[in-house]
Design an enzyme around this catalytic site. Structure first.
Site, PDB file in Angstrom:
ATOM      1  N   CYS A 386       0.825  -1.207   0.000  1.00  6.73           N
ATOM      2  CA  CYS A 386       0.000   0.000   0.000  1.00  6.73           C
ATOM      3  C   CYS A 386       0.866   1.267   0.000  1.00  6.73           C
ATOM      4  O   CYS A 386       0.536   2.272   0.619  1.00  6.73           O
ATOM      5  CB  CYS A 386      -0.978   0.012   1.167  1.00  6.73           C
ATOM      6  SG  CYS A 386      -2.238  -1.268   1.047  1.00  6.73           S
ATOM      7  N   ALA A 387       1.984   1.163  -0.702  1.00  6.82           N
ATOM      8  CA  ALA A 387       2.889   2.305  -0.902  1.00  6.82           C
ATOM      9  C   ALA A 387       3.454   2.165  -2.310  1.00  6.82           C
ATOM     10  O   ALA A 387       4.669   2.132  -2.508  1.00  6.82           O
ATOM     11  CB  ALA A 387       3.989   2.314   0.148  1.00  6.82           C
TER      12      ALA A 387
END
Length: 463
Positions: A386-387
């Site tokens: 999630c980056a």
């Protein structure tokens, strides 16, 4: 009467809590869980995905269990249990504020998570606010600002470059409007610590405010709002050993008080009347309740307070020293495998928390993570964490290449746009990181013992 009763209930919780051996790992739930191996037999599960969700501290679980029979509505009832629960909820707010070393006039709002906290703040931004955020942020702190005038800053390669990049961007902004800087305290990909105090000084020097995403920092290091001089701080309970659906946004009250409630409903409203035109007029609270509509998650709030107490009592000096010991064990083990490349923005010497991401030459990261789980009982994370922009930058990939968080499409043996992340903390025993390091060496040297296939985007053992 309810105050003394609440204090009595908290005393019971404290009496049954255990954080006895602070020289070793703190007691956490799941430490005795065994999992089956595809090669036969069972092994104690090595939970090495703390950066996603840390296991609950035994202390937190015991405190919640002790309170559970006394559970009641918060801010709603005149009954004994309701009064006790209200006191417990507000005492939890004070405990967490003390843990964060908040200023006297700061507000602390209980939310659902870091993501919820930062979306709340995004809704409270003044009109025409400019937002500055590095591309290196977790999506929770990268994405909420899209309705504002947002400037995304390129990934810096040193802490000094981070400060200089921000200073240049702020110097070029409209000097008359409000501005906000959002920055992480510790990367959820590399574990590296960011120069928060210096970034806060740069923001304030240019008339901007700053919010700190402490989701990965607060479980590992002491966090002082005053010392770091940040305007707001956000973090999640489920990363702080308190997985009961609660988070925190703490900091300056003015923007929060001026904004419409994040959620409209009971608890946020002080007075509601019918207007002559047939509509409804609402007077909202100015306290934290303004953004805590609905029945508060008293168990979630209390669990965070319990975790804050447990970490404080264990002593961050001890916790940090032990975590550095674990970090060195992992890094030394990975360094023995030439095929492993550890991902880093700031270099090998940068201070960090117990979060390390890497790729293995010749391996699909999803395949490698699946083998660690199925053959060694080790739980890690694979994907883009999630980056996405940060991991793509670290992997040197095309920023337009598609990829899914934790669900790579590549099959075993194929090139994949994802990495492997190992993360640990106060509850991690030495054996878990030692088993991990040995497993990496064995997999690279001898390959997987089992056959794997892709199922719904994930690599799983073939049956």
């Amino acid at each position: 009467m309810s105050v003394s009763t609440a204090a009595s209930a908290q005393s019971v919780c404290s009496d049954i809590s255990g954080c006895s051996d602070i020289s070793g790992p703190l007691p956490v739930l799941g430490r005795d869980v065994t999992v089956p191996l595809v090669t036969g037999g069972e092994v104690a599960y090595a939970a090495l995905d703390y950066a996603a969700s840390a296991p609950a501290l035994q202390r937190v679980w015991d405190d919640v269990a002790a309170y559970a029979p006394y559970y009641g509505s918060v801010h709603r009832g005149a009954g004994y249990l309701s009064q006790l629960s209200t006191d417990l909820f507000e005492n939890a707010r004070r405990t967490v504020a003390e843990f964060l070393d908040c200023r006297a006039d700061d507000q602390l709002v209980f939310t659902r998570s870091t993501t919820d906290s930062l979306n709340l703040l995004a809704r409270a931004l003044p009109a025409d606010c400019q937002v500055f955020v590095f591309e290196t942020e977790h999506h929770a702190s990268l994405l909420p600002w899209q309705d504002a005038r947002v400037t995304y800053l390129n990934a810096p390669r040193t802490p000094r470059q981070a400060v200089e990049t921000l200073e240049r961007a702020l110097a070029a902004r409209d000097p008359y409007g409000p501005a906000l800087v959002c920055v992480t305290g510790a990367s959820n990909v590399t574990g590296e610590l960011w120069p928060v105090r210096e970034l806060a000084a740069a923001a304030h020097a240019h008339g901007a405010r700053i919010v700190l995403d402490a989701a990965q920092l607060a479980p590992h290091h002491p966090v002082s709002v005053r010392d770091l001089d940040v305007d707001w701080i956000a973090f999640s309970g489920h990363k702080l050993y308190a997985p009961f659906g609660s988070g925190v946004l703490a900091g300056r009250a003015d923007w929060l008080q001026a904004a419409e409630p994040y959620l409209a409903g009971g608890g946020a409203s002080r007075k509601v009347t019918r207007r002559e035109d047939g509509g409804v007029a609402v007077e909202w609270h100015e306290s934290a309740a303004r953004h805590e509509a609905g029945s508060p998650n008293v168990i979630g709030a209390y669990s965070i307070a319990s975790a804050c107490k447990a970490l404080t009592e264990a002593g961050f000096d001890t916790l940090v020293a032990r975590e550095r010991h674990l970090i060195e064990k992992v890094r030394a083990g990975l360094a023995e495998v030439p095929e492993v490349r550890v991902l880093s923005l700031f270099g090998d010497d940068a201070p960090r928390v117990g979060v390390i991401s890497f790729v293995v030459e010749g391996w699909n990261s999803s395949h490698f993570a699946a083998a660690l789980s199925a053959e060694y009982g080790i739980g890690v994370r694979d994907g883009l964490f999630c980056a996405h922009p940060l991991v793509r930058t670290l992997l040197g990939s095309d920023p337009q290449t598609q990829g899914e968080c934790g669900a790579p499409e590549a099959a075993p043996g194929e090139k994949s746009l994802n990495a492997i992340r190992v993360s640990f903390g106060a509850g991690t025993p030495d054996e878990h990181v030692e088993r991990f390091a040995n497993a990496v060496k064995e997999l690279v040297a001898h390959g997987a013992k089992w056959t794997y296939r892709t199922e719904e985007g994930r690599c799983v053992p073939a049956v």
